[in-house]
Design an enzyme around this catalytic site. Structure first.
Site, mmCIF file in Angstrom:
data_model
loop_
_atom_site.group_PDB
_atom_site.id
_atom_site.type_symbol
_atom_site.label_atom_id
_atom_site.label_comp_id
_atom_site.label_asym_id
_atom_site.label_seq_id
_atom_site.Cartn_x
_atom_site.Cartn_y
_atom_site.Cartn_z
ATOM 1 N N GLY A 177 9.349 -1.005 -4.724
ATOM 2 C CA GLY A 177 9.807 -0.460 -5.995
ATOM 3 C C GLY A 177 8.735 0.445 -6.573
ATOM 4 O O GLY A 177 7.547 0.280 -6.275
ATOM 5 N N HIS A 184 7.196 -1.721 -16.201
ATOM 6 C CA HIS A 184 6.386 -0.493 -16.106
ATOM 7 C C HIS A 184 6.829 0.547 -17.123
ATOM 8 O O HIS A 184 6.009 1.288 -17.676
ATOM 9 C CB HIS A 184 6.514 0.132 -14.706
ATOM 10 N N HIS A 191 10.081 -6.399 -12.953
ATOM 11 C CA HIS A 191 8.729 -5.852 -12.763
ATOM 12 C C HIS A 191 8.736 -4.347 -13.030
ATOM 13 O O HIS A 191 7.853 -3.825 -13.726
ATOM 14 C CB HIS A 191 8.271 -6.165 -11.331
ATOM 15 N N GLU A 192 9.735 -3.639 -12.486
ATOM 16 C CA GLU A 192 9.768 -2.177 -12.630
ATOM 17 C C GLU A 192 10.122 -1.762 -14.062
ATOM 18 O O GLU A 192 9.553 -0.796 -14.586
ATOM 19 C CB GLU A 192 10.756 -1.560 -11.635
ATOM 20 N N GLN A 219 4.239 5.507 -12.496
ATOM 21 C CA GLN A 219 3.258 5.250 -11.427
ATOM 22 C C GLN A 219 2.928 6.509 -10.634
ATOM 23 O O GLN A 219 1.992 6.515 -9.836
ATOM 24 C CB GLN A 219 3.761 4.154 -10.482
ATOM 25 N N CYS A 230 1.666 -4.880 -6.831
ATOM 26 C CA CYS A 230 2.016 -3.644 -7.517
ATOM 27 C C CYS A 230 1.219 -2.506 -6.887
ATOM 28 O O CYS A 230 0.015 -2.651 -6.671
ATOM 29 C CB CYS A 230 1.660 -3.764 -8.996
ATOM 30 N N LEU A 231 1.893 -1.385 -6.610
ATOM 31 C CA LEU A 231 1.188 -0.264 -5.986
ATOM 32 C C LEU A 231 0.093 0.291 -6.893
ATOM 33 O O LEU A 231 -0.832 0.949 -6.411
ATOM 34 C CB LEU A 231 2.186 0.842 -5.612
HETATM 35 NI NI NI Z 1 4.344 -2.385 -10.119
#
Ligand code: NI
Length: 174
Positions: A46, A145, A141-142, A51, A99-100
């Site tokens: 995701g 963000h 989670h997304e 991001q 998380c990236l």
């Molecule tokens: Ni993330």
């Protein structure tokens, strides 16, 4: 299509509240395509637009849970534009999240096990769906963000400090 650089902690952009997408245009679709490329390149499931430094309420998700005969994950990317959580279950579930934007760091996070979500796709069509399992976790989670929230905000301060120490150590070793 292009792989974009990923914004990592402690970049303050990760704390911005992203703006609703007023009109879904070719520019939006081009960003979605780049976000999908970026997500796969980083081996993520995701990615939120912030991001890659863009404060618009856009997510891409592909859990890649199914595999082909050669064991390669089958790609079925989805874009979620202006996603909104309509309801959350009382029942919680725990998942070891990463998380990236916080590379190679993981922690168990407890969240509602199910959620009902509405969103628009890249054609502008509206959707509403009940999600469970990993998709429910990933969606929450997304969407976090888009509101400037990271998974490390859901764990104890002690665990967060340990995780950030490990991240900084790993960065120094690179
Ligand atoms: Ni993330």
């Amino acid at each position: 299509m292009a792989v974009l650089p990923i914004v990592e902690v402690p970049d303050p952009r990760l704390r911005l509240v992203s703006k609703p997408v007023a009109a879904i245009t070719d520019e939006t679709r081009s960003l979605v395509a780049d976000m999908i490329d970026t997500m796969y390149d980083a081996h993520g499931i995701g990615l939120a637009a912030i991001q890659v430094g863009i404060d618009q309420r856009i997510l891409v998700i592909d859990l890649q849970e199914d595999e082909d005969e050669e064991g390669k994950p089958i790609r079925k990317p989805h874009a979620y534009i202006n996603p909104e959580i309509l309801s959350l279950s009382d029942e919680l579930s725990t998942y070891n999240e990463g998380c990236l934007s916080i590379p190679e760091q993981y922690a168990e996070v407890k969240r509602p096990a199910r959620c009902r979500v509405k969103w628009q796709d890249e054609t502008g069509a509206a959707h509403e769906q009940d999600l469970d399992g990993l998709l429910a976790t990933c969606m929450q989670h997304e969407i976090d963000h888009l509101n400037g929230v990271l998974f490390i905000d859901h764990i104890s301060r002690l665990k967060r400090e340990m995780l950030m120490k490990k991240l900084n150590k790993a960065r120094r070793a690179d």
